[in-house]
Structures are given as C-alpha cells and as structure tokens.
Design an enzyme around this catalytic site. Structure first.
Site, PDB file in Angstrom:
ATOM      1  N   PRO A   9      31.302  42.316  33.764  1.00 34.00           N
ATOM      2  CA  PRO A   9      30.576  41.833  34.938  1.00 34.00           C
ATOM      3  C   PRO A   9      31.484  41.359  36.080  1.00 34.00           C
ATOM      4  O   PRO A   9      32.534  40.780  35.846  1.00 34.00           O
ATOM      5  CB  PRO A   9      29.753  40.653  34.393  1.00 34.00           C
ATOM      6  CG  PRO A   9      30.389  40.279  33.108  1.00 34.00           C
ATOM      7  CD  PRO A   9      31.001  41.536  32.559  1.00 34.00           C
ATOM      8  N   ASN A  10      31.023  41.653  37.284  1.00 33.13           N
ATOM      9  CA  ASN A  10      31.657  41.230  38.542  1.00 33.13           C
ATOM     10  C   ASN A  10      32.942  41.979  38.891  1.00 33.13           C
ATOM     11  O   ASN A  10      33.481  41.799  39.986  1.00 33.13           O
ATOM     12  CB  ASN A  10      31.912  39.710  38.563  1.00 33.13           C
ATOM     13  CG  ASN A  10      30.614  38.933  38.501  1.00 33.13           C
ATOM     14  OD1 ASN A  10      29.732  39.174  39.303  1.00 33.13           O
ATOM     15  ND2 ASN A  10      30.478  38.030  37.539  1.00 33.13           N
ATOM     16  N   ARG A  17      35.831  39.772  45.851  1.00 33.45           N
ATOM     17  CA  ARG A  17      35.594  38.611  45.005  1.00 33.45           C
ATOM     18  C   ARG A  17      36.888  37.816  44.843  1.00 33.45           C
ATOM     19  O   ARG A  17      37.881  38.360  44.342  1.00 33.45           O
ATOM     20  CB  ARG A  17      35.158  39.157  43.634  1.00 33.45           C
ATOM     21  CG  ARG A  17      35.117  38.158  42.550  1.00 33.45           C
ATOM     22  CD  ARG A  17      35.009  38.853  41.192  1.00 33.45           C
ATOM     23  NE  ARG A  17      34.845  37.848  40.183  1.00 33.45           N
ATOM     24  CZ  ARG A  17      35.128  38.005  38.916  1.00 33.45           C
ATOM     25  NH1 ARG A  17      35.581  39.176  38.479  1.00 33.45           N
ATOM     26  NH2 ARG A  17      34.969  37.035  38.073  1.00 33.45           N
ATOM     27  N   TYR A  22      42.128  37.597  42.383  1.00 33.94           N
ATOM     28  CA  TYR A  22      42.075  38.973  41.873  1.00 33.94           C
ATOM     29  C   TYR A  22      42.687  40.020  42.798  1.00 33.94           C
ATOM     30  O   TYR A  22      42.708  41.194  42.464  1.00 33.94           O
ATOM     31  CB  TYR A  22      40.614  39.348  41.564  1.00 33.94           C
ATOM     32  CG  TYR A  22      39.997  38.471  40.502  1.00 33.94           C
ATOM     33  CD1 TYR A  22      40.480  38.484  39.185  1.00 33.94           C
ATOM     34  CD2 TYR A  22      38.944  37.602  40.794  1.00 33.94           C
ATOM     35  CE1 TYR A  22      39.929  37.678  38.213  1.00 33.94           C
ATOM     36  CE2 TYR A  22      38.380  36.791  39.821  1.00 33.94           C
ATOM     37  CZ  TYR A  22      38.882  36.828  38.531  1.00 33.94           C
ATOM     38  OH  TYR A  22      38.334  36.032  37.562  1.00 33.94           O
ATOM     39  N   ASN A  73      38.010  45.053  29.621  1.00 33.24           N
ATOM     40  CA  ASN A  73      38.084  43.761  30.294  1.00 33.24           C
ATOM     41  C   ASN A  73      36.655  43.223  30.269  1.00 33.24           C
ATOM     42  O   ASN A  73      35.825  43.629  31.085  1.00 33.24           O
ATOM     43  CB  ASN A  73      38.570  43.917  31.738  1.00 33.24           C
ATOM     44  CG  ASN A  73      38.661  42.572  32.450  1.00 33.24           C
ATOM     45  OD1 ASN A  73      38.159  41.556  31.945  1.00 33.24           O
ATOM     46  ND2 ASN A  73      39.293  42.548  33.603  1.00 33.24           N
ATOM     47  N   ALA A  76      33.706  37.609  32.234  1.00 31.78           N
ATOM     48  CA  ALA A  76      33.329  36.287  31.710  1.00 31.78           C
ATOM     49  C   ALA A  76      32.779  36.361  30.285  1.00 31.78           C
ATOM     50  O   ALA A  76      32.826  35.368  29.547  1.00 31.78           O
ATOM     51  CB  ALA A  76      32.304  35.630  32.631  1.00 31.78           C
ATOM     52  N   GLU A  97      42.399  44.427  24.785  1.00 31.35           N
ATOM     53  CA  GLU A  97      41.703  43.609  25.794  1.00 31.35           C
ATOM     54  C   GLU A  97      42.656  43.338  26.954  1.00 31.35           C
ATOM     55  O   GLU A  97      43.824  43.007  26.720  1.00 31.35           O
ATOM     56  CB  GLU A  97      41.271  42.287  25.140  1.00 31.35           C
ATOM     57  CG  GLU A  97      40.610  41.338  26.133  1.00 31.35           C
ATOM     58  CD  GLU A  97      40.039  40.103  25.444  1.00 31.35           C
ATOM     59  OE1 GLU A  97      39.380  40.230  24.394  1.00 31.35           O
ATOM     60  OE2 GLU A  97      40.289  39.000  25.960  1.00 31.35           O
ATOM     61  N   HIS A  99      43.137  41.552  31.059  1.00 28.62           N
ATOM     62  CA  HIS A  99      42.638  40.694  32.134  1.00 28.62           C
ATOM     63  C   HIS A  99      43.553  40.811  33.337  1.00 28.62           C
ATOM     64  O   HIS A  99      44.777  40.856  33.188  1.00 28.62           O
ATOM     65  CB  HIS A  99      42.588  39.227  31.678  1.00 28.62           C
ATOM     66  CG  HIS A  99      41.618  39.042  30.557  1.00 28.62           C
ATOM     67  ND1 HIS A  99      40.260  39.016  30.745  1.00 28.62           N
ATOM     68  CD2 HIS A  99      41.821  38.947  29.222  1.00 28.62           C
ATOM     69  CE1 HIS A  99      39.661  38.889  29.577  1.00 28.62           C
ATOM     70  NE2 HIS A  99      40.587  38.851  28.628  1.00 28.62           N
ATOM     71  N   ARG A 106      44.305  29.156  33.947  1.00 31.09           N
ATOM     72  CA  ARG A 106      43.187  28.843  34.839  1.00 31.09           C
ATOM     73  C   ARG A 106      42.345  27.718  34.232  1.00 31.09           C
ATOM     74  O   ARG A 106      42.870  26.860  33.545  1.00 31.09           O
ATOM     75  CB  ARG A 106      42.387  30.121  35.104  1.00 31.09           C
ATOM     76  CG  ARG A 106      43.248  31.225  35.734  1.00 31.09           C
ATOM     77  CD  ARG A 106      42.447  32.464  36.018  1.00 31.09           C
ATOM     78  NE  ARG A 106      41.359  32.193  36.943  1.00 31.09           N
ATOM     79  CZ  ARG A 106      40.322  33.024  37.124  1.00 31.09           C
ATOM     80  NH1 ARG A 106      40.274  34.170  36.467  1.00 31.09           N
ATOM     81  NH2 ARG A 106      39.367  32.710  37.973  1.00 31.09           N
TER      82      ARG A 106
HETATM   83  C1  DQA Z   1      38.826  38.219  34.038  1.00 27.78           C
HETATM   84  C2  DQA Z   1      38.959  36.726  33.686  1.00 27.78           C
HETATM   85  C3  DQA Z   1      37.605  36.141  33.348  1.00 27.78           C
HETATM   86  O1  DQA Z   1      37.740  34.747  33.042  1.00 27.78           O
HETATM   87  C4  DQA Z   1      36.665  36.272  34.536  1.00 27.78           C
HETATM   88  O2  DQA Z   1      35.396  35.780  34.202  1.00 27.78           O
HETATM   89  C5  DQA Z   1      36.598  37.663  35.031  1.00 27.78           C
HETATM   90  C6  DQA Z   1      37.831  38.434  35.161  1.00 27.78           C
HETATM   91  C7  DQA Z   1      40.167  38.814  34.511  1.00 27.78           C
HETATM   92  O3  DQA Z   1      40.277  40.051  34.514  1.00 27.78           O
HETATM   93  O4  DQA Z   1      41.084  38.085  34.890  1.00 27.78           O
HETATM   94  O5  DQA Z   1      35.535  38.154  35.415  1.00 27.78           O
HETATM   95  O6  DQA Z   1      38.419  38.924  32.891  1.00 27.78           O
END
Ligand code: DQA
Length: 150
Positions: A9-10, A17, A22, A73, A76, A97, A99, A106
């Site tokens: 998500p996102n 964002r 990011y 990835n 959240a 996995e 990120h 963080r």
């Molecule tokens: C994330 C880190 C997560 O905590 C966050 O909610 C994201 C992006 C990252 O790629 O750094 O959506 O997965």
C-alpha cells in the site's frame, strides 16, 4: 527464472508521498529501474501493486505455481499483517523483503517486521537500490537451491 515483485500500500504514490523519506522518483521510474536491472541480469519480472491486504494475499497464492520467487515490499502491512506472513510462508517460495527506507531508523512501530521472519532475508534503507539488491540476492538463492547448494 521468474520473480514476482509485490509493492504494498501507498507505494503507488512514490514521488508525491513524503519525498523527504522516499525520494522524488515516481512509482513508474522505480519500476523502470527494476525492469532494466532484471533484463540486464536475465530475470523475468512480473510487477504487482495493491493497496489491500487481500489483494496481496491473492497475488501470493496465484504465484505459487507460476514464479520461482517473490520480492516483496509489504509497506505498512510489514508491521502487522499475519495474513501476508502466512501467505508467504504457505507459498513455500523463496522470499526477500525490501524497504526503501531504513525501517530501523524511524518510528518505533516500524522497527518490527512480522513478515521478515518468514522471508529468506531483508534489505532496508537503500531506496530503489534495495529492490535491485533484493533481486540479485533472490536470483542467486533460487539458482543455488536449483543446484542443491542451499
Ligand atoms: C516502507 C516502510 C513502511 O514502514 C511504510 O509503511 C511504507 C514503506 C519502505 O519501503 O520503506 O509504506 O515499506
């Protein structure tokens, strides 16, 4: 070798964002980097993004008989989705996995991943490079398993 890349998500909002966290590259830019790297290294990639937990679980279940590994990835969902964790574990596939940000540097809640324990490894903190490093690690793991070395 075929790898399914899952963005949670996102991540489709990249570039707009929280650019301080990011970066300013868009989601499409990131996918271009991933596709270019994959074709240079002889990996076939399928890219999938969903904002919903069920959509991600469905994609993992569909992947079981169609790909050799999953790069994910979970966004959240990393921090609380036992459904995604179970789907990854149940797939029996090699999983890495990734990120973009360093989740350990963080907010406190981000430093816990419920999905990483069922992955073969995790790469965090290198922006889009996390995905490229992850693809490299995953493809080498898949090759080693094929040859019975791991
Ligand atoms: C994330 C880190 C997560 O905590 C966050 O909610 C994201 C992006 C990252 O790629 O750094 O959506 O997965």
């Amino acid at each position: 070798m075929k790898i399914l890349v899952i963005h949670g998500p996102n991540l489709n909002m990249l570039g707009r964002r929280e650019p301080d966290v990011y970066g300013t590259s868009s989601f499409d830019d990131m996918n271009e980097h991933i596709k270019n790297f994959a074709s240079e290294t002889g990996i076939e990639v399928e890219i999938f993004q969903s904002n919903s937990e069920g959509g991600i679980v469905d994609a993992i279940q569909r992947a079981v008989d169609t790909v050799d590994g999953i790069l994910i990835n979970p966004g959240a969902y990393t921090h609380y989705s036992y459904a995604i964790r179970d789907a990854l574990k149940g797939s029996g596939l090699p999983v890495v996995e990734v990120h973009l940000s360093n989740i350990y540097a963080r907010e406190e809640f981000r430093s816990k991943s419920v999905t990483a324990p069922v992955a073969d490894g995790q790469i965090s903190g290198f922006g889009v490079e996390s995905y490229l490093l992850g693809l490299r690690a995953l493809s080498s793991l898949i090759s080693k398993r094929r040859h019975g070395n791991v």
